[in-house]
Design a protein around this motif. Structure first.
Motif, short mmCIF file in Angstrom:
data_model
loop_
_atom_site.label_atom_id
_atom_site.label_comp_id
_atom_site.label_asym_id
_atom_site.label_seq_id
_atom_site.Cartn_x
_atom_site.Cartn_y
_atom_site.Cartn_z
N LEU A 184 122.32 63.44 39.76
CA LEU A 184 121.07 62.79 39.36
C LEU A 184 119.93 63.08 40.32
N ASP A 185 120.26 63.18 41.62
CA ASP A 185 119.21 63.43 42.60
C ASP A 185 118.75 64.89 42.62
N GLN A 186 119.36 65.73 41.79
CA GLN A 186 118.94 67.12 41.68
C GLN A 186 117.95 67.32 40.53
N ILE A 187 117.72 66.25 39.76
CA ILE A 187 116.83 66.34 38.59
C ILE A 187 115.59 65.50 38.81
N ASP A 188 114.43 66.14 38.73
CA ASP A 188 113.15 65.44 38.85
C ASP A 188 112.61 65.18 37.45
N ASN A 189 112.67 63.92 37.00
CA ASN A 189 112.20 63.56 35.66
C ASN A 189 110.70 63.29 35.68
N PHE A 190 109.98 63.96 34.79
CA PHE A 190 108.52 63.83 34.72
C PHE A 190 108.12 63.53 33.28
N ASP A 191 107.81 62.27 32.99
CA ASP A 191 107.42 61.84 31.64
C ASP A 191 105.92 62.05 31.50
N VAL A 192 105.54 63.04 30.67
CA VAL A 192 104.12 63.37 30.52
C VAL A 192 103.48 62.66 29.34
N ARG A 193 104.23 61.86 28.61
CA ARG A 193 103.68 61.18 27.43
C ARG A 193 102.52 60.25 27.77
N PRO A 194 102.58 59.48 28.86
CA PRO A 194 101.42 58.64 29.19
C PRO A 194 100.15 59.45 29.48
N ILE A 195 100.32 60.63 30.08
CA ILE A 195 99.17 61.49 30.37
C ILE A 195 98.53 61.95 29.07
N ILE A 196 99.38 62.39 28.13
CA ILE A 196 98.88 62.85 26.83
C ILE A 196 98.24 61.70 26.06
N ASP A 197 98.87 60.52 26.10
CA ASP A 197 98.34 59.34 25.40
C ASP A 197 96.96 58.96 25.92
N ASN A 198 96.68 59.29 27.18
CA ASN A 198 95.37 58.98 27.78
C ASN A 198 94.34 60.07 27.52
N GLY A 199 94.74 61.06 26.71
CA GLY A 199 93.81 62.12 26.32
C GLY A 199 93.69 63.26 27.30
N ALA A 200 94.56 63.31 28.32
CA ALA A 200 94.51 64.38 29.32
C ALA A 200 95.59 65.42 29.02
N ASP A 201 95.42 66.59 29.63
CA ASP A 201 96.40 67.67 29.48
C ASP A 201 97.27 67.72 30.73
N PRO A 202 98.60 67.63 30.59
CA PRO A 202 99.47 67.56 31.76
C PRO A 202 99.87 68.91 32.35
N LEU A 203 99.33 70.00 31.83
CA LEU A 203 99.80 71.32 32.25
C LEU A 203 99.70 71.54 33.75
N LYS A 204 98.55 71.23 34.33
CA LYS A 204 98.37 71.45 35.76
C LYS A 204 99.38 70.64 36.57
N GLU A 205 99.57 69.37 36.16
CA GLU A 205 100.52 68.51 36.87
C GLU A 205 101.94 69.03 36.76
N ILE A 206 102.29 69.59 35.58
CA ILE A 206 103.64 70.13 35.38
C ILE A 206 103.86 71.34 36.28
N LEU A 207 102.87 72.24 36.31
CA LEU A 207 102.99 73.43 37.15
C LEU A 207 103.13 73.05 38.62
N HIS A 208 102.33 72.07 39.05
CA HIS A 208 102.42 71.64 40.45
C HIS A 208 103.77 70.99 40.73
N ARG A 209 104.24 70.18 39.79
CA ARG A 209 105.52 69.48 39.97
C ARG A 209 106.66 70.50 40.06
N PHE A 210 106.61 71.53 39.23
CA PHE A 210 107.65 72.55 39.27
C PHE A 210 107.60 73.33 40.58
N LYS A 211 106.40 73.56 41.08
CA LYS A 211 106.24 74.26 42.35
C LYS A 211 106.90 73.48 43.48
N GLU A 212 106.87 72.14 43.39
CA GLU A 212 107.42 71.28 44.43
C GLU A 212 108.94 71.12 44.33
#
Length: 277
Positions: free
Chosen positions: A98-126
């Motif tokens: 479980l500690d090897q998986i970083d869960n990132f729920d982007v639904r709240p970002i989309i619901d707020n009218g924003a695009d999560p692409l940049k955050e996803i790319l940065h999260r994957f980089k980390e």
């Protein structure tokens, strides 16, 4: 008659019989994108029948129903095998703690009218090499899957948890020998008003080509942007007024030598500046 399996690329179907475009588009609204020539050029070579079925919220059996009348031959044993493969988690995911998986729920970002692409790319980089990023969304993010595969995603898997929850897992490659590369995260900049203005001021008016694609029907915006970039001189920039962040365009530019700046000014008003690095 052409023999196909759920692993057959959509481009192969179209090459064999162009009527397959309308047949596939009739299965689900998300698949109607294939009718747009520019989107078809991007999607068709990358997406298999099984992947397209997931994108459209339909089944491989439905593809079989509309493709057989066009002269395609399916092997039932292959369909059964692939459907079970789609449902079964791969070993790299089954064996992950479980500690090897970083869960990132982007639904709240989309619901707020924003695009999560940049955050996803940065999260994957980390994410550390050998570990996993899980993007939780309410649809299958096919453009994102292909974009991250161009980065350092060694493998991906989509889990359909429910009608409104899809979990897309990205396994990051183990560390490789250091090479001088620029990632999509570094080439894509989501600017503030001030930082976007600053980067625009680096280019004089005579070296900045401005276009407004907000009123154009799909796929004309992407077609026009790609055409302008193809003819863009070195040390020049393309300034674009768009009504949304164009994810398919970003995927197309991911492996090319462009820097992309995006300023989400307001709902339906996105400013972009693209130039060669």
């Amino acid at each position: 008659m052409a023999y196909i399996t759920p692993k057959t690329k959509i481009s192969e179907l179209i090459k064999e019989n162009s009527k397959s475009v309308d047949a596939i588009a009739s299965l689900a609204k998300p698949l109607e994108k294939l009718k747009n020539p520019i989107l078809r050029k991007i999607m068709a070579p990358r997406v298999t029948i099984a992947e397209a079925a997931k994108m459209g919220g339909t089944t491989v059996a439905e593809f079989k129903r509309v493709l057989i009348p066009l002269g395609f031959t399916f092997g039932d044993e292959n369909i059964t095998l692939l459907e079970s493969e789609v449902e079964a988690k791969p070993n790299w995911l089954l064996n992950a703690a479980l500690d090897q998986i970083d869960n990132f729920d982007v639904r709240p970002i989309i619901d707020n009218g924003a695009d999560p692409l940049k955050e996803i790319l940065h999260r994957f980089k980390e994410v550390e090499p050998g570990k996993i990023l899980c993007v939780i969304n309410n649809f299958v993010p096919t453009p994102l899957i292909h974009l991250l595969k161009q980065e350092k995603a060694e493998a991906t898997f989509v889990e359909n948890v429910s009608e409104k929850e899809f979990r897309t897992y990205f396994l990051k490659k183990e560390k490789e020998a250091a090479v001088s590369t620029v990632t999509a995260d570094e080439k894509l900049v989501m600017d503030t008003e001030e930082s976007f203005k600053a980067v625009c001021e680096k280019f004089a008016a005579e070296t900045t080509k401005k276009i407004d694609v907000r009123e154009l029907e799909m796929p004309s915006p992407m077609q026009l942007i790609l055409s302008e970039l193809e003819n863009l001189p070195d040390k020049n920039a393309l300034y674009i007024s768009h009504k949304r962040v164009p994810v398919y365009l970003l995927e197309e530019l991911a492996d090319k030598n462009y820097e992309v700046h995006i300023y989400n000014k307001a709902e339906g008003d996105v400013k972009m500046l693209i130039f060669k690095k």
